[in-house]
Design a protein around this motif. Structure first.
Motif, PDB file in Angstrom:
ATOM      1  N   ALA A 194       7.407  11.606   8.334  1.00  0.00           N
ATOM      2  CA  ALA A 194       8.513  11.480   7.335  1.00  0.00           C
ATOM      3  C   ALA A 194       9.366  10.144   7.344  1.00  0.00           C
ATOM      4  N   GLY A 195       9.296   9.191   8.416  1.00  0.00           N
ATOM      5  CA  GLY A 195       9.849   8.154   8.148  1.00  0.00           C
ATOM      6  C   GLY A 195       8.930   7.117   7.218  1.00  0.00           C
ATOM      7  N   VAL A 196       7.439   7.625   7.472  1.00  0.00           N
ATOM      8  CA  VAL A 196       6.606   6.631   6.540  1.00  0.00           C
ATOM      9  C   VAL A 196       6.964   7.056   5.103  1.00  0.00           C
ATOM     10  N   LEU A 197       7.202   8.371   4.864  1.00  0.00           N
ATOM     11  CA  LEU A 197       7.531   8.760   3.372  1.00  0.00           C
ATOM     12  C   LEU A 197       8.905   8.103   2.930  1.00  0.00           C
ATOM     13  N   PHE A 198       9.759   7.839   3.907  1.00  0.00           N
ATOM     14  CA  PHE A 198      11.006   7.284   3.452  1.00  0.00           C
ATOM     15  C   PHE A 198      10.697   5.861   2.876  1.00  0.00           C
ATOM     16  N   VAL A 199       9.972   5.095   3.476  1.00  0.00           N
ATOM     17  CA  VAL A 199       9.720   3.796   3.096  1.00  0.00           C
ATOM     18  C   VAL A 199       8.554   4.069   2.048  1.00  0.00           C
ATOM     19  N   THR A 200       7.829   4.891   2.050  1.00  0.00           N
ATOM     20  CA  THR A 200       6.995   5.033   0.590  1.00  0.00           C
ATOM     21  C   THR A 200       7.618   5.187  -0.642  1.00  0.00           C
ATOM     22  N   ARG A 201       8.823   6.274  -0.595  1.00  0.00           N
ATOM     23  CA  ARG A 201       9.503   6.422  -1.835  1.00  0.00           C
ATOM     24  C   ARG A 201      10.481   5.344  -1.946  1.00  0.00           C
ATOM     25  N   ILE A 245       0.917  -1.263   0.111  1.00  0.00           N
ATOM     26  CA  ILE A 245       0.063  -0.067   0.022  1.00  0.00           C
ATOM     27  C   ILE A 245       0.885   1.358  -0.033  1.00  0.00           C
ATOM     28  N   LEU A 246       1.903   1.175   0.751  1.00  0.00           N
ATOM     29  CA  LEU A 246       2.833   2.315   0.833  1.00  0.00           C
ATOM     30  C   LEU A 246       3.670   2.628  -0.724  1.00  0.00           C
ATOM     31  N   GLY A 247       3.983   1.209  -1.223  1.00  0.00           N
ATOM     32  CA  GLY A 247       4.568   1.506  -2.614  1.00  0.00           C
ATOM     33  C   GLY A 247       3.595   2.225  -3.699  1.00  0.00           C
ATOM     34  N   GLY A 248       2.311   1.527  -3.580  1.00  0.00           N
ATOM     35  CA  GLY A 248       1.237   2.253  -4.348  1.00  0.00           C
ATOM     36  C   GLY A 248       0.932   3.749  -4.056  1.00  0.00           C
ATOM     37  N   VAL A 249       1.026   4.118  -3.081  1.00  0.00           N
ATOM     38  CA  VAL A 249       0.951   5.544  -2.625  1.00  0.00           C
ATOM     39  C   VAL A 249       2.285   6.446  -3.257  1.00  0.00           C
ATOM     40  N   GLY A 250       3.325   5.924  -3.032  1.00  0.00           N
ATOM     41  CA  GLY A 250       4.569   6.318  -3.602  1.00  0.00           C
ATOM     42  C   GLY A 250       4.731   6.420  -5.035  1.00  0.00           C
TER      43      GLY A 250
END
Length: 377
Positions: A255-262, A181-186
């Protein structure tokens, strides 16, 4: 000859007019600061577009700018919030890394035995990761507010502790894996604009409203601008500092969530250069390092300015070291410009803002009376 009651009414009216004028002057200062950032952004964009339009104006490059800006921008907004109280938070990047490591570790552990379960619990894993960031912010709040350690020392110590925990946790290795789900958002976009950038804008608006439109934000500004006035106005410094550093921990976790998302990896040393970078962005965006004044819009624009400069340097094949020099030159240039302008006007902005904030928030109406009472005793 005016009566005593008429004189009192005129005094109240003059006071209100004075407050309105001071607020208007302060708003003009904010607008000029934002205008300056807009001008820098236009100049930087125009220069690099002219130097290498084929690379810099490529739609993929422009999307990369909007994808890279959010994680640094969130950390800069968190730093701005800490600086607003007259403090600082050096542990932000470490908090973000702890969040990213928590997400990657939990997901990889579950996926090793049941990939479907790991994906179904993706949202819960993200919530736990953000909770780690909030917990780290709470630790900073306890050290700064309850124990009384100076923010720069407290967050320097927790930065070292969090970094050490991350190294022990990961064994110095890079962890791989994150919920899909994070990869999809990224990778998602809306009308060509990356969803990550839209998330950044939404969070920035929320923090801007928190600072400028809520009692907590006004108390935070008064706390940073004049702690003595805040104390005599009945503001509880402890509650303000707790709210501030818990919020910075929350933003660090996001911001850490965005680290993993990107990029679905996590490591203890990711973003080590971000600490100084977010301080530069916060100050460049108009944050007073001594506390009491900040504009989130300016910080967002400053984030974009430095991201455009970095992307432009890559387009014309300049090194990261030269980009670091450019950061310093831009920051010094803006600060010199501000100092020259303020000295010519002969006014000190933070003291004016203290009176504005106190009068507008209603918490400083009896400040002078309390000072007089203390002085008389």
């Amino acid at each position: 000859m005016p009566t005593r009651s008429q004189g009192s009414s005129l005094g109240v009216l003059n006071s209100r007019v004075d407050n309105i004028v001071r607020t208007w002057i302060a708003n003009l200062h904010v607008d000029r600061g934002i205008g300056r950032m807009v001008l820098l952004l236009v100049i930087a964009f125009g220069v690099f577009a002219a130097l290498n339009p084929r690379v810099f104006l490529n739609p993929l490059n422009l999307q990369n700018i909007m994808v890279s800006a959010p994680e640094v921008g969130l950390l800069a907004i968190a730093m701005t919030l800490a600086m607003l109280t007259g403090g600082i938070d050096l542990s932000l990047v470490s908090i973000a890394n702890l969040t990213a490591i928590t997400i990657s570790t939990m997901y990889a552990g579950l996926a090793a035995s049941d990939p479907a379960l790991a994906e179904s619990l993706g949202g819960m894993i993200v919530v736990v990761g953000v909770a780690v960031g909030v917990g780290a912010g709470l630790i900073n709040a306890v050290l700064i507010s309850t124990v009384g350690i100076a923010p720069i020392l407290a967050t320097l110590a927790t930065m070292q502790i969090f970094n050490g925990l991350a190294i022990v946790w990961t064994g110095g290795r890079t962890l791989y894996g994150a919920p899909e789900i994070l990869g999809g958002v990224g990778q998602s976009t809306v009308a060509g604009i990356p969803v990550l950038f839209l998330i950044f804008v939404v969070v920035a608006i929320a923090i801007g409203v928190l600072i400028g439109r809520t009692p907590f934000g006004r108390k935070t500004q008064l706390q940073g601008s004049n702690p003595a006035a805040a104390r005599y106005s009945g503001i509880r410094s402890a509650s303000v500092l707790y709210g501030t550093y818990v919020t910075t921990g929350l933003l660090g976790g996001l911001a850490g969530v965005l680290f993993v998302t990107r990029n679905p990896t996590a490591s203890a040393d990711y973003g080590t250069s971000y600490v100084l970078l977010v301080i530069v962005i916060a100050v460049l965006g108009g944050t007073n390092p001594m506390g009491g004044f900040a504009t989130v819009t300016g910080v967002v624009l400053a984030t974009l300015v430095l991201q455009v400069v970095q992307s432009g340097f890559n387009a014309i094949r300049l090194s990261s070291y030269e980009y670091s020099i450019a950061q310093g030159v831009i920051l010094i240039g803006v600060m010199v410009f501000d100092q020259v302008r303020f000295r010519r006007r002969g006014r000190y902005v933070p003291s004016t803002q203290t009176r504005n904030i106190a009068s507008l928030s209603g918490v400083g109406n009896d400040t002078k009376k309390r000072f007089d009472e203390v002085k008389s005793t």
